[in-house]
Structures are given as structure tokens and as C-alpha cells.
Design a protein around this motif. Structure first.
Motif, mmCIF file in Angstrom:
data_model
loop_
_atom_site.group_PDB
_atom_site.id
_atom_site.type_symbol
_atom_site.label_atom_id
_atom_site.label_comp_id
_atom_site.label_asym_id
_atom_site.label_seq_id
_atom_site.Cartn_x
_atom_site.Cartn_y
_atom_site.Cartn_z
ATOM 1 N N ALA A 106 0.808 -1.216 0.000
ATOM 2 C CA ALA A 106 0.000 0.000 0.000
ATOM 3 C C ALA A 106 0.847 1.274 0.000
ATOM 4 O O ALA A 106 0.297 2.381 0.039
ATOM 5 C CB ALA A 106 -0.933 0.000 1.204
ATOM 6 N N SER A 107 2.160 1.148 -0.065
ATOM 7 C CA SER A 107 3.049 2.305 -0.054
ATOM 8 C C SER A 107 2.870 3.131 -1.319
ATOM 9 O O SER A 107 2.319 2.678 -2.324
ATOM 10 C CB SER A 107 4.508 1.850 0.031
ATOM 11 N N ARG A 108 3.399 4.336 -1.269
ATOM 12 C CA ARG A 108 3.472 5.183 -2.453
ATOM 13 C C ARG A 108 4.781 4.892 -3.199
ATOM 14 O O ARG A 108 5.746 4.397 -2.612
ATOM 15 C CB ARG A 108 3.394 6.652 -2.072
ATOM 16 N N ARG A 167 2.900 7.836 -7.722
ATOM 17 C CA ARG A 167 2.132 6.630 -8.020
ATOM 18 C C ARG A 167 1.927 5.792 -6.764
ATOM 19 O O ARG A 167 2.466 6.106 -5.693
ATOM 20 C CB ARG A 167 2.862 5.783 -9.080
ATOM 21 N N ALA A 168 1.178 4.712 -6.924
ATOM 22 C CA ALA A 168 1.071 3.683 -5.894
ATOM 23 C C ALA A 168 2.133 2.624 -6.156
ATOM 24 O O ALA A 168 2.520 2.395 -7.314
ATOM 25 C CB ALA A 168 -0.314 3.048 -5.918
ATOM 26 N N THR A 206 1.932 -0.504 -6.168
ATOM 27 C CA THR A 206 1.437 -1.581 -7.034
ATOM 28 C C THR A 206 1.556 -1.236 -8.519
ATOM 29 O O THR A 206 1.485 -2.135 -9.363
ATOM 30 C CB THR A 206 -0.019 -1.920 -6.694
ATOM 31 N N ASP A 207 1.760 0.047 -8.836
ATOM 32 C CA ASP A 207 1.978 0.430 -10.241
ATOM 33 C C ASP A 207 3.285 -0.106 -10.794
ATOM 34 O O ASP A 207 3.527 -0.024 -12.003
ATOM 35 C CB ASP A 207 1.969 1.958 -10.386
ATOM 36 N N HIS A 257 8.065 -3.827 0.542
ATOM 37 C CA HIS A 257 6.848 -3.416 -0.159
ATOM 38 C C HIS A 257 6.195 -4.557 -0.936
ATOM 39 O O HIS A 257 5.062 -4.425 -1.386
ATOM 40 C CB HIS A 257 7.166 -2.284 -1.139
ATOM 41 N N ASP A 278 7.974 5.024 2.136
ATOM 42 C CA ASP A 278 7.610 4.809 0.744
ATOM 43 C C ASP A 278 8.844 4.531 -0.099
ATOM 44 O O ASP A 278 9.970 4.508 0.401
ATOM 45 C CB ASP A 278 6.856 6.033 0.227
#
Length: 341
Positions: free
Chosen positions: A26-28, A40-41, A43-44, A179, A331
Motif C-alpha cells: 500500500a506504499s506510495r 504513483r502507488a 502496485t503500479d 513493499h 515509501d
């Protein structure tokens, strides 16, 4: 070569992440391409990597390396295991009112005795009465970084460890890997992103401040790494196909670059004191996933060498303005190398 003061910046203390997010992924993620930034997130990362790219993870496992104990005289001692030398012997940092001489017995965790041996530079040699790893796991405490202000609890014991941690020996986590969770790794595999592993046992030296203004005078701490032939082959195949070798964390990068000093990546195990600063030309790694690092740290110098000093100054200004979370539980960013050999 820059000076130590060139790597200083003001960080609002509330941006230092004290606890992990509820979900690992869920980090940036700050995506950096030269001077262009995209918020972005994490997961991108699936969309930012291409089929055939190779993620290289550090599969070291963090030891419960911190102990509190007492000498035979009753004096209190704090021990931090730095490196396991053999099944019953370690190098450790010791904090005590007086340095214990060889032959001193120390009771650790009110559970077992160790015997102090000869000094090895800043470390003490300690002999354990039984298997080191078993005693550490049973009686030690997780050594959270010094900027995390709470004592490690059961939640930290899970979250300050990557989901793919395998080889015990580190005293600090390879935090860029924190992450990744199992669903994200599955999505990456389905996209065709390949995965390989190195082992670098992160030492407590990673948190030691640089104490000289002239960086040429800095003595880099030593860390042990190993790289398999399978990983070497995966890197070679990735580069031959024109795809990117993506290091997950500065520790993975340091291992890969240390084993590439002859111009090509070689399998094997060794200690490394590689100190990467601007001007270094990278042999193996094309892209880097990493967290945000401490002011005046060797890791900030490394990422400045990787993506460019001016770029990283701008990145950190942007991250602070946009309230990114910093350091181990913080992050991440995705960087592209500006200085390949």
C-alpha cells in the motif's frame, strides 16, 4: 566527488515512518525519469516493468540480534550480533561501562553465557555455548533501526522481514523489499517479469554516520554477500535480450556491483567495502527500487551516483513537499541509471 555537507537536507521529523502500513504493497511510489516525477502507488510497479525485465532481490533474513545481559561483576551489557562466523562464534558490538577483556563471561537474556574473545576492530568475538542461530532466534530481540522510536514487537518481527527472506545473517532489513507481498509478486510473474536472488547480510554499519567532510577519507563498513551462478546467468540473459536488470534495494545493487568490478558479473562470495559516490560507472544494474534515505548517509550518496546528484536533490525536495514517508517503513522510488559503464 562531493563533500559530506552536499548530502544534507532538512527532513520534518513527522515524515520518518515509525510503523509499517496495514498492507505491504500500500506504499506510495515516486517514479523518476531524469527530471520528470510521477506520484504513483507501489502496485503500479507492475505496469512500470516490462516482460523480460529481471528483478533481483536480497533474500537475507534479519536476525534477532540484540541482547541485554550482565557481566560476572554485575555490570550491564548490551550486545548486537554483527556477523555469525561459525555455528558457535560471532562478532558483536558491545556496550558496557568498561570494555570486557578476553575471557569475560556474559549472561545474555538471563538464558545462557557467552565468553568474550579477542577484539576484531570495533567488534568483540563472542563464543556461544550452542548453535548460534537457535539461541539468537529463541532469546534475541529484533534490532529495529535507531530512528524508530518504539521497541520491536511481534508485528515488527513479521513486517521488518521480507516475505521471501531465507538466509539468516542480517541485522537490518533490505527495506525496499518490504513493499512486496505474495499477490504483487504473483502479478509480476504473470506479466513476465523474471526474478533472481542475491544474499547480502546487511550490517549495523549501514546506520553509522559518515564522520568526515572529505568523502575520500571515509572507511566504508564491510558486508558479506554471495551470488549464485543461476543469478549470473539470469542477468546475462536479461542483458542479452535488451531488458532491464532492476535491483530491489541498495543492498542488492551493492552485491551485484561488487561482483562486477572486473567488468562482468561473476558468481561467488566475498566481503565488500564498495563505496559508491557520484562518478562511479555502474556495470550491471539499470534500474533501482529503493526507499528514501537518511541525510549525509552513504545510501544517499549511492542513489545520487545512480540517478544523478542534481536529480536526487530535486527528488528529495519533491518527496518532502508531497509528504512521502521516509526510511525503513516508508515509501519507495523507482530510479533509472544515468551512468552505466
Amino acid at each position: 566527488m562531493y563533500a559530506l555537507s552536499d548530502y544534507d537536507f532538512d527532513l520534518p521529523p513527522e515524515l520518518v515512518a515509525q510503523t509499517p502500513l496495514a498492507e505491504r504493497s500500500a506504499s506510495r511510489l515516486l517514479h523518476v525519469e531524469q527530471h520528470a516525477f510521477a506520484d504513483r502507488a507501489f502496485t503500479d510497479i507492475v505496469d512500470l516493468l516490462a516482460p523480460g525485465d529481471l528483478l533481483v532481490f536480497n533474500n537475507t533474513r534479519v536476525l534477532k540480534a540484540r541482547f541485554f545481559g550482565v557481566k560476572e561483576t554485575g555490570g550491564k551489557v548490551e550486545a548486537l550480533v554483527e556477523r555469525v562466523l561459525d555455528p558457535r562464534t560471532v562478532h558483536a558490538q558491545l556496550r558496557a561501562s568498561k570494555s570486557p577483556p578476553p575471557g569475560t563471561r556474559i549472561r545474555l537474556a538471563d538464558a545462557f553465557d557467552v565468553v568474550v574473545g579477542e577484539r576484531a576492530g570495533e567488534f568483540f568475538t563472542l563464543t556461544f555455548p550452542d548453535d548460534v542461530f537457535e539461541l539468537i532466534e529463541a532469546h534475541g530481540r529484533l534490532p529495529l533501526p535507531p530512528y524508530i522510536e518504539h521497541a520491536a514487537d511481534a508485528h515488527d518481527e513479521e513486517r521488518y522481514q521480507t516475505v521471501y527472506a531465507k538466509e539468516p545473517g542480517a541485522v537490518a532489513a533490505p527495506t525496499a523489499g518490504l513493499h512486496f507481498d505474495a499477490p504483487l509478486l504473483q502479478r509480476l510473474q504473470e506479466r513476465g517479469v523474471r526474478m533472481a536472488y542475491v544474499t547480502l547480510h546487511v550490517g549495523a554499519g549501514t546506520f553509522q554516520p559518515v564522520r568526515v567532510e572529505n568523502l575520500a577519507e571515509h572507511q566504508m563498513h564491510s558486508e558479506w554477500y554471495t551470488i549464485s551462478q543461476d543469478t549470473v546467468d539470469a542477468v546475462a540473459e536479461t542483458r542479452a535480450a535488451g531488458r532491464s536488470v532492476v535491483a530491489v534495494g541498495t543492498t542488492s545493487l551493492r552485491a551485484l556491483e561488487s561482483a562486477s568490478q572486473g567488468g562482468q558479473l561473476l558468481a561467488g562470495s566475498a566481503d565488500t567495502r564498495l563505496f559508491i559516490t557520484p562518478g562511479y560507472r555502474f556495470h550491471t544494474v539499470n534500474r533501482l527500487i529503493t526507499n528514501f534515505h537518511l541525510p549525509k548517509s552513504t545510501l544517499l550518496m549511492l542513489v545520487s551516483a545512480f540517478a544523478g546528484y542534481d536529480t536526487m536533490r530535486a527528488v528529495y525536495r519533491h518527496a518532502i513537499e508531497q509528504r512521502y514517508r521516509f526510511f525503513s517503513y516508508g515509501d519507495a522510488m523507482l530510479l533509472t541509471c544515468s551512468n552505466n559503464a
